[in-house]
Each structure stands twice: as structure tokens, then as C-alpha cells.
Scaffold this active site. Sequence first.
Site, PDB file in Angstrom:
ATOM      1  N   ASP A  16     114.458 -61.311  22.124  1.00  0.00           N
ATOM      2  CA  ASP A  16     112.754 -61.523  21.980  1.00  0.00           C
ATOM      3  C   ASP A  16     112.123 -60.010  21.725  1.00  0.00           C
ATOM      4  O   ASP A  16     111.139 -59.842  22.169  1.00  0.00           O
ATOM      5  CB  ASP A  16     112.203 -62.112  23.209  1.00  0.00           C
ATOM      6  N   LYS A 101     115.359 -70.074  20.048  1.00  0.00           N
ATOM      7  CA  LYS A 101     115.076 -71.017  21.327  1.00  0.00           C
ATOM      8  C   LYS A 101     113.759 -71.321  21.405  1.00  0.00           C
ATOM      9  O   LYS A 101     112.689 -70.688  20.967  1.00  0.00           O
ATOM     10  CB  LYS A 101     115.641 -70.066  22.525  1.00  0.00           C
ATOM     11  N   CYS A 149     112.701 -63.613  30.164  1.00  0.00           N
ATOM     12  CA  CYS A 149     113.804 -63.821  29.146  1.00  0.00           C
ATOM     13  C   CYS A 149     115.268 -63.124  29.386  1.00  0.00           C
ATOM     14  O   CYS A 149     116.118 -63.735  29.424  1.00  0.00           O
ATOM     15  CB  CYS A 149     113.399 -64.125  27.768  1.00  0.00           C
TER      16      CYS A 149
HETATM   17  C1  VGL Z   1     109.036 -64.815  27.113  1.00  0.00           C
HETATM   18  C2  VGL Z   1     107.286 -65.588  28.379  1.00  0.00           C
HETATM   19  C3  VGL Z   1     107.152 -66.768  27.631  1.00  0.00           C
HETATM   20  C4  VGL Z   1     110.125 -63.709  26.993  1.00  0.00           C
HETATM   21  C5  VGL Z   1     109.116 -66.011  26.371  1.00  0.00           C
HETATM   22  O1  VGL Z   1     110.635 -63.668  25.901  1.00  0.00           O
HETATM   23  O2  VGL Z   1     110.392 -63.082  28.186  1.00  0.00           O
HETATM   24  N1  VGL Z   1     108.282 -64.454  28.225  1.00  0.00           N
HETATM   25  N2  VGL Z   1     108.025 -67.003  26.580  1.00  0.00           N
END
Ligand code: VGL
Length: 196
Positions: A16, A101, A149
Site C-alpha cells: 500500500d 484488495k 496492513c
Molecule cells: C490501511 C487503514 C485502512 C493500510 C488500509 O494500508 O494500512 N490502513 N486501510
Amino acid sequence: MAETAYGPTSALVVVDVQNDFADPAGSLYVAGGDEIVPVINDHIAAATAAGALVVYTQDWHPEVTPHFADHGGVWPVHCVRDTWGAELHPDLTVGGPVIRKGTNGEDGYSGFTMRDPETGEETTTGLEAEIVAHGATEVVVVGLAFDVCVKATALDSLANGHRTSVPLEASRSVQLQPGDSERAAIELTRAGAVVA
Ligand code: VGL
Ligand code: ZN
């Protein structure tokens, strides 16, 4: 960086590294998220040179999802598919498959599985298949956010039987609650990850 050894049976999972998390103008900016992009690129270069798999995850939400605070979740709107915030950071070296995702409104914390926030039902992404196809047995998880994540991805990697490490210099925490980062490090270490 120097301590992480890569070889042909390694997989580097870059979690991410998207504008909403890694750019100070992003809607869920993780402090220091921009600073780690060059550090992650060094890992990507080392992994690629060693013949490791490099695979990326991308949080990829619909506009309306129970993942967002507006609709019962805990997070501000972020990484809405096909928006600037969902794009991988422009400075990130991209040289491998990208696994999306959260596509159908699931929470999608782990790069391996997606959990439907209403039914709790889990479905798999293509990440494990990429790792198996490469013949990788050791997984290194970097990126954002460490306490969300990255943690979820590393825990699933361990559950799938991979030796798993999380180099702290290539990750940062969002800390929804103070202490989340420390708790994540403890949880990962107890589960068998190398966190250093
Ligand atoms: C994430 C919060 C919400 C992450 C993803 O990538 O850590 N954190 N969605
Ligand atoms: Zn998300």
C-alpha cells in the site's frame, strides 16, 4: 536495509505505498510515509538483483464501503479506486505484479485475504498464488501501514507457513490509537516474525 538478505526464494511484498498513505496531502497520510519510499526502493533493487519476487498491494476501495467512517467504519475516505489517492506513489519503483484488495467493499487489511465487513467471510487475493508460483519460501513485508496492513499481511504470511520478516526502517505506523505500533511489533514477534 543491509541486514535483509534476498535470494531467488524470497518474496518482497510492498504494501500500500499509495498517495493517500505516503503523500503528506493524502487523506490518510501515515507520518514518514514519504520518507520510506527511497528505502523501499533500495529493498526493491536488492530483491530484484537477487532474483526475488517483488509484488505490490494496493488498497482499492469503492466510494461507499463500511470500511469508511461515513458508513460505520473507522477510517476516513481513502484509496478510492481510480483516484489519485489510490495510485501507487510516483517515486516507487514498480517492477512486479500488483494485487488489489478491498475491491468489493471488504476491509482488505491483509494482502492475502479480504474479509467482508458485514458477513466476516474471507476470500483470497492472488498474493499467495504469486508466492507459490515463484517458489518463494521467505517473505519480507514493507510499506504502509506497519500497525494495520503490513501487520495483517505478515500475520497471514506466517499462517501460510512462510518465514516472514518486517524490516522496520521500511515501514511506518498510522497509530489510530497510541501504542498501536508497539502492540503490532509484539504481536508479530509472538507469531514468529522477525521484526527488526
Ligand atoms: C490501511 C487503514 C485502512 C493500510 C488500509 O494500508 O494500512 N490502513 N486501510
Ligand atoms: Zn483501506
